[in-house]
Design an enzyme around this catalytic site. Structure first.
Site, short mmCIF file in Angstrom:
data_model
loop_
_atom_site.label_atom_id
_atom_site.label_comp_id
_atom_site.label_asym_id
_atom_site.label_seq_id
_atom_site.Cartn_x
_atom_site.Cartn_y
_atom_site.Cartn_z
N ASN A 57 14.27 -1.77 -2.58
CA ASN A 57 13.02 -1.35 -1.94
C ASN A 57 13.36 -0.23 -0.95
O ASN A 57 13.91 -0.49 0.12
CB ASN A 57 12.40 -2.56 -1.21
CG ASN A 57 11.18 -2.18 -0.38
OD1 ASN A 57 10.66 -1.07 -0.51
ND2 ASN A 57 10.75 -3.08 0.47
N LYS B 232 11.46 1.59 0.73
CA LYS B 232 10.49 1.69 1.84
C LYS B 232 10.10 3.16 2.08
O LYS B 232 10.08 3.95 1.16
CB LYS B 232 11.04 1.02 3.09
CG LYS B 232 11.54 -0.40 2.84
CD LYS B 232 11.80 -1.17 4.11
CE LYS B 232 12.43 -2.51 3.76
NZ LYS B 232 12.50 -3.42 4.86
N HIS C 211 4.70 -7.57 0.26
CA HIS C 211 5.87 -7.48 1.15
C HIS C 211 5.43 -7.83 2.57
O HIS C 211 4.32 -7.50 2.99
CB HIS C 211 6.46 -6.07 1.09
CG HIS C 211 7.78 -5.98 1.79
ND1 HIS C 211 7.88 -5.86 3.16
CD2 HIS C 211 9.05 -6.02 1.30
CE1 HIS C 211 9.17 -5.82 3.48
NE2 HIS C 211 9.90 -5.91 2.38
N GLU D 8 6.04 -6.54 5.32
CA GLU D 8 5.59 -5.38 6.12
C GLU D 8 4.15 -5.02 5.78
O GLU D 8 3.38 -4.60 6.65
CB GLU D 8 6.55 -4.19 5.90
CG GLU D 8 7.87 -4.44 6.60
CD GLU D 8 9.07 -3.76 5.95
OE1 GLU D 8 8.88 -2.83 5.14
OE2 GLU D 8 10.21 -4.17 6.26
N GLU E 232 11.49 -13.90 0.80
CA GLU E 232 12.01 -13.05 1.87
C GLU E 232 11.60 -13.63 3.23
O GLU E 232 10.50 -13.34 3.73
CB GLU E 232 11.43 -11.64 1.74
CG GLU E 232 11.77 -10.96 0.44
CD GLU E 232 11.79 -9.45 0.60
OE1 GLU E 232 12.83 -8.86 0.33
OE2 GLU E 232 10.77 -8.88 1.02
N GLY F 278 15.65 -6.84 7.53
CA GLY F 278 16.04 -5.71 8.37
C GLY F 278 16.65 -6.11 9.70
O GLY F 278 16.82 -5.28 10.59
N SER G 26 18.32 -8.92 4.44
CA SER G 26 19.68 -8.53 4.87
C SER G 26 20.76 -8.92 3.85
O SER G 26 21.88 -9.25 4.23
CB SER G 26 19.99 -9.10 6.26
OG SER G 26 19.05 -8.59 7.21
C1 PEP Z 1 13.08 -5.92 2.25
O1 PEP Z 1 12.47 -5.17 2.99
O2 PEP Z 1 12.55 -6.32 1.20
C2 PEP Z 1 14.42 -6.32 2.64
C3 PEP Z 1 14.96 -7.35 2.05
O3 PEP Z 1 15.03 -5.56 3.61
P1 PEP Z 1 16.52 -5.74 4.17
O4 PEP Z 1 17.42 -5.90 2.97
O5 PEP Z 1 16.79 -4.47 4.91
O6 PEP Z 1 16.52 -6.94 5.02
#
Ligand code: PEP
Length: 255
Positions: free
Chosen positions: A9, A11, A97, A99, A169, A175, A214
């Site tokens: 992703n 973003k 997601h 976000e 997630e 993040g 992460s």
């Molecule tokens: C995400 O935004 O889907 C995600 C998993 O981000 P990160 O790997 O940076 O935690």
């Protein structure tokens, strides 16, 4: 048998040039072996889809988008419909997601409507679920995750995940550099599969459930080594081809 999947992703990152470079690096290396055992997807910003699609043509790396409108066309300024994404060769779309949910007002209902529209356009939704730290600390992880999954059953019926991928997630891990432990993640993944199985056993056994939060080259093998973790949805580590490909390699080793 579920083929592992790793989706990046990207973003709101990159330029036309850097998106093409990143896609080229991923496509050229993955063709050399990893991609036989793992499905690799990249999800750039929508204005970069055409150029990235051209790079991925004739490679085994698939194209995805980061969101889609529930409506097909009309007075919906700023939105992009699923059929428009299909025209660009998108085979996957990330839906719900965290976000989107926390910053842009996406609700369980609107995510489920997007999921339905994406599936109707012949694209595979990657439906994101996950709890906040507050939810986890108050013992509400599964209540939250199940209400997110339930919204898809309400909109699409018992086979709402038949042609879909789920990404678990935990919001507190996205993040932040904090990763769910493999056991914590496995516990939720198994419960997600059980929840889907209660509606449709076959869908549940075929459903790929990705972990996101992460994930990086150091923790990927242990996470993806768990029985109900079928790959990863990757944010930060998806922006460096070497890191992303190392995660793909860890997933391929589980195949
Ligand atoms: C995400 O935004 O889907 C995600 C998993 O981000 P990160 O790997 O940076 O935690």
């Amino acid at each position: 048998m579920r083929t592992p999947m790793v989706a990046g992703n990207w973003k709101l990152n990159g330029s036309r040039e850097s998106a093409v470079t990143l896609a080229s690096e991923i496509a050229s290396t993955s063709v050399a072996g990893i991609a036989d055992n793992v499905e690799i997807v990249v999800c750039p910003v929508s204005v970069h889809l055409a150029e990235v699609s051209a790079v991925l043509k004739s490679t085994s790396v698939k194209l995805g988008a980061q969101n889609a409108c529930a409506e097909e066309k009309g007075a919906f300024t700023g939105e992009v419909s699923a059929s428009m994404l299909a025209e660009f060769g998108c085979e996957y779309v990330i839906i719900g997601h965290s976000e989107r949910r926390s910053l842009f007002g996406d609700t369980n209902e609107s995510c489920a409507a997007r999921h339905k529209a994406v599936a109707a356009a012949g694209i595979t939704p990657i439906f994101c679920v996950g709890e906040t730290l507050d939810d986890r600390e108050s013992g509400n992880t599964m209540a939250v995750v199940e209400s997110q999954l339930q919204s898809v059953f309400d909109a699409c019926g018992d086979n709402g995940f038949a042609s879909a991928v789920v990404a678990y997630e935990p919001v507190w891990a996205i993040g932040t550099g904090k990763t769910a432990t493999p056991d914590q993640a496995q516990e939720v993944h198994a419960q997600i599969r059980d929840f889907v199985a209660a509606r449709d056993q076959q869908t549940a056994s075929l459903l790929r459930i990705l972990y996101g939060g992460s994930m990086n080259p150091r923790n990927a093998a242990e996470l993806i080594g768990k029985p109900d973790i079928d790959g990863g949805l990757i944010g930060g580590a998806a922006l460096k081809s070497a890191d992303f490909l190392a995660i793909c390699q860890a997933a391929a080793a589980q195949a």
